[in-house]
Design a protein around this motif. Structure first.
Motif, PDB file in Angstrom:
ATOM      1  N   SER A  40       0.857  -1.188   0.000  1.00  0.00           N
ATOM      2  CA  SER A  40       0.000   0.000   0.000  1.00  0.00           C
ATOM      3  C   SER A  40       0.891   1.235   0.000  1.00  0.00           C
ATOM      4  O   SER A  40       2.113   1.139   0.160  1.00  0.00           O
ATOM      5  CB  SER A  40      -0.897   0.005   1.243  1.00  0.00           C
ATOM      6  OG  SER A  40      -0.121   0.279   2.395  1.00  0.00           O
ATOM      7  N   VAL A  41       0.294   2.409  -0.147  1.00  0.00           N
ATOM      8  CA  VAL A  41       1.076   3.634  -0.226  1.00  0.00           C
ATOM      9  C   VAL A  41       1.881   3.863   1.060  1.00  0.00           C
ATOM     10  O   VAL A  41       3.057   4.262   1.025  1.00  0.00           O
ATOM     11  CB  VAL A  41       0.181   4.855  -0.533  1.00  0.00           C
ATOM     12  CG1 VAL A  41      -0.846   5.111   0.561  1.00  0.00           C
ATOM     13  CG2 VAL A  41       1.022   6.103  -0.768  1.00  0.00           C
ATOM     14  N   HIS A  42       1.292   3.571   2.233  1.00  0.00           N
ATOM     15  CA  HIS A  42       2.007   3.793   3.490  1.00  0.00           C
ATOM     16  C   HIS A  42       3.035   2.692   3.749  1.00  0.00           C
ATOM     17  O   HIS A  42       4.094   2.950   4.344  1.00  0.00           O
ATOM     18  CB  HIS A  42       1.020   3.899   4.642  1.00  0.00           C
ATOM     19  CG  HIS A  42       0.093   5.069   4.529  1.00  0.00           C
ATOM     20  ND1 HIS A  42       0.555   6.348   4.294  1.00  0.00           N
ATOM     21  CD2 HIS A  42      -1.264   5.174   4.584  1.00  0.00           C
ATOM     22  CE1 HIS A  42      -0.471   7.181   4.228  1.00  0.00           C
ATOM     23  NE2 HIS A  42      -1.577   6.488   4.399  1.00  0.00           N
TER      24      HIS A  42
ATOM     25  N   GLN B 280       0.340   4.604  -4.254  1.00  0.00           N
ATOM     26  CA  GLN B 280       1.458   3.664  -4.430  1.00  0.00           C
ATOM     27  C   GLN B 280       1.760   3.435  -5.904  1.00  0.00           C
ATOM     28  O   GLN B 280       2.902   3.132  -6.272  1.00  0.00           O
ATOM     29  CB  GLN B 280       1.171   2.320  -3.752  1.00  0.00           C
ATOM     30  CG  GLN B 280       0.055   1.493  -4.359  1.00  0.00           C
ATOM     31  CD  GLN B 280      -1.283   1.758  -3.701  1.00  0.00           C
ATOM     32  OE1 GLN B 280      -1.582   2.887  -3.336  1.00  0.00           O
ATOM     33  NE2 GLN B 280      -2.077   0.705  -3.548  1.00  0.00           N
ATOM     34  N   HIS B 281       0.755   3.617  -6.766  1.00  0.00           N
ATOM     35  CA  HIS B 281       0.976   3.397  -8.194  1.00  0.00           C
ATOM     36  C   HIS B 281       1.790   4.539  -8.818  1.00  0.00           C
ATOM     37  O   HIS B 281       2.637   4.299  -9.683  1.00  0.00           O
ATOM     38  CB  HIS B 281      -0.368   3.242  -8.910  1.00  0.00           C
ATOM     39  CG  HIS B 281      -1.186   2.090  -8.392  1.00  0.00           C
ATOM     40  ND1 HIS B 281      -0.638   0.868  -8.100  1.00  0.00           N
ATOM     41  CD2 HIS B 281      -2.513   1.987  -8.099  1.00  0.00           C
ATOM     42  CE1 HIS B 281      -1.585   0.050  -7.659  1.00  0.00           C
ATOM     43  NE2 HIS B 281      -2.720   0.708  -7.642  1.00  0.00           N
ATOM     44  N   SER B 282       1.553   5.771  -8.396  1.00  0.00           N
ATOM     45  CA  SER B 282       2.349   6.883  -8.912  1.00  0.00           C
ATOM     46  C   SER B 282       3.775   6.819  -8.347  1.00  0.00           C
ATOM     47  O   SER B 282       4.743   7.157  -9.044  1.00  0.00           O
ATOM     48  CB  SER B 282       1.691   8.234  -8.586  1.00  0.00           C
ATOM     49  OG  SER B 282       1.361   8.332  -7.221  1.00  0.00           O
ATOM     50  N   GLN B 283       3.924   6.366  -7.100  1.00  0.00           N
ATOM     51  CA  GLN B 283       5.259   6.167  -6.535  1.00  0.00           C
ATOM     52  C   GLN B 283       6.019   5.115  -7.344  1.00  0.00           C
ATOM     53  O   GLN B 283       7.184   5.300  -7.693  1.00  0.00           O
ATOM     54  CB  GLN B 283       5.149   5.702  -5.081  1.00  0.00           C
ATOM     55  CG  GLN B 283       4.653   6.762  -4.114  1.00  0.00           C
ATOM     56  CD  GLN B 283       4.384   6.191  -2.737  1.00  0.00           C
ATOM     57  OE1 GLN B 283       4.138   5.001  -2.570  1.00  0.00           O
ATOM     58  NE2 GLN B 283       4.411   7.047  -1.729  1.00  0.00           N
ATOM     59  N   ARG B 284       5.343   4.017  -7.645  1.00  0.00           N
ATOM     60  CA  ARG B 284       5.963   2.924  -8.397  1.00  0.00           C
ATOM     61  C   ARG B 284       6.327   3.383  -9.802  1.00  0.00           C
ATOM     62  O   ARG B 284       7.382   3.029 -10.339  1.00  0.00           O
ATOM     63  CB  ARG B 284       4.983   1.752  -8.469  1.00  0.00           C
ATOM     64  CG  ARG B 284       5.603   0.424  -8.869  1.00  0.00           C
ATOM     65  CD  ARG B 284       6.349  -0.192  -7.718  1.00  0.00           C
ATOM     66  NE  ARG B 284       6.802  -1.545  -8.041  1.00  0.00           N
ATOM     67  CZ  ARG B 284       8.022  -1.849  -8.440  1.00  0.00           C
ATOM     68  NH1 ARG B 284       8.946  -0.906  -8.554  1.00  0.00           N
ATOM     69  NH2 ARG B 284       8.367  -3.090  -8.701  1.00  0.00           N
TER      70      ARG B 284
END
Length: 385
Positions: free
Chosen positions: A31-33, A184-188
């Motif tokens: 997850s994002v966190h 989390q998808h934009s981080q990835r």
């Protein structure tokens, strides 16, 4: 160095987040966190790698006589041997100041987010290799503790070599942009495109893209649901096909749902949050194109251009200096000052009035507008209405 009581405080936050290729290309379902926790652990291990390089006779000392290019290659290929690796701290603590930079929101929102991620991260794994012959799975952070506003993370001993190995390449993402992404998808996506910043286009099979983003197949994410099915957290959910054969359940059964929940979240957020650092190069301005094989989408072409904003500012400063020396034209001087503001320079952020004045002066003087300036103008107009 494998005892939580010997935890080392993480204090110096770097400007870039480095992800080795083996981890970058692995299947991740964080997850994002949880990804923020993974980033904290990897940043600490990166600093440990740098420390070992300084003290290892096979590290910096061995590269003294090399050329600058050879020194960079030597650093990237450096992997500590077993004895040196044992000197690396596996456990690190992160105080409130560090956590506030990585976890966005109010104090209470950050506290709740960290508690949830702390409970989940020891059960989250990455799939390094998965094919007919090999399945290689690793749980990088088996220990997490959050107490009195301080987070402690412990990295698996077997994970340390993977997290320190740059020999196959690595991705280097701007950490300020990465921390401001809320998905989390934009981080990835930022991690993925940052490996090859020189490329404006990258074509990837959608199956590989989905796997790396952890959205290829559904997995058990709820502890009670997993126990009821006799599975562990992170195990794939299975179903029977028409012939009674067991198969994995797709994360998104309809492609439109994958596009809506992943592509149309990751690309727009990265483009907007990077403020001109990443801009779309496709005609529609989406940042990607989809390619069919027959009637089915088969490949995704990532269409993003990277601009080094710091270099752009330096070029503008040099141009402004040369312009002042060559011509006292006040219109050109004003244009250059406005471009500094548009790019987020020392004069502060530009507003709509600045943009209107800039566009009027460009029309009057015939000034050529750079791509980074164009991208930031579009973002400022969108944000300020």
């Amino acid at each position: 160095m494998s005892d939580p009581d010997s935890s080392k405080a993480f204090t110096k936050t770097p400007s870039h987040y480095v992800v080795p290729t083996r981890i970058l290309e692995a299947r991740q379902g964080f997850s994002v966190h949880q990804k923020r926790m993974v980033a904290l652990a990897m940043l600490a291990l990166q600093q440990e790698r740098n420390r070992l390089y300084e003290i290892d006779p096979k590290g910096k000392e061995a590269a003294k006589s090399l050329s600058p290019a050879e020194k960079r290659l030597h650093y990237n290929n450096y992997i500590p041997d077993h004895d040196m690796m044992m000197k690396a701290n596996r456990y690190h603590t992160y105080d409130h100041e560090v956590l506030t930079r990585f976890f966005n929101g109010s104090v209470e929102e950050i506290r709740r987010a960290i508690r949830r991620a702390t409970a989940a991260i020891p059960n989250k794994s990455v799939i390094l290799t998965e094919n007919e012959r090999t399945l290689e799975v690793m749980t990088p952070i088996p220990y997490a503790k959050y107490q009195d506003g301080v987070l402690t993370l412990g990295v698996l001993d077997l994970a340390v070599p993977y997290l320190m190995d740059h020999s196959l390449g690595y991705s280097s993402s701007d950490l300020s942009v990465w921390c401001n992404l809320s998905s989390q998808h934009s981080q990835r996506l930022l991690e993925l495109v940052s490996k090859h910043k020189e490329r404006e286009r990258q074509r990837i099979a959608l199956s590989d893209f989905k796997r790396m983003f952890g959205v290829d197949f559904a997995v058990y994410e709820d502890k009670d649901e997993a126990e009821k099915a006799g599975k562990r957290l992170g195990d794939y959910k299975m179903q029977r096909d028409d012939k009674g054969k067991s198969e994995r359940i797709p994360k998104y059964k309809a492609f439109k749902d994958f596009r809506r929940h992943v592509l149309d979240v990751a690309f727009p957020e990265l483009i907007k949050a990077s403020k001109g650092m990443w801009s779309a190069t496709d005609d529609e301005g989406k940042g990607y194109r989809l390619h069919r094989k027959g009637k089915t989408y088969h490949d995704i072409e990532i269409c993003l251009r990277h601009t080094d904003l710091e270099q752009e500012r330096k070029k503008l400063a040099k141009s402004e200096k040369e312009s002042k020396q060559a011509s006292p034209d006040p219109a050109l001087q004003l244009i250059e000052s406005l471009e500094f503001k548009i790019l987020g320079g020392v004069l502060g952020e530009a507003n709509t009035n600045d943009i209107n004045l800039y566009e009027m002066l460009v029309l009057q003087t015939g000034h050529v507008v750079g791509s980074a300036v164009k991208a930031n103008i579009a973002l400022i107009k969108e944000q300020q209405g």
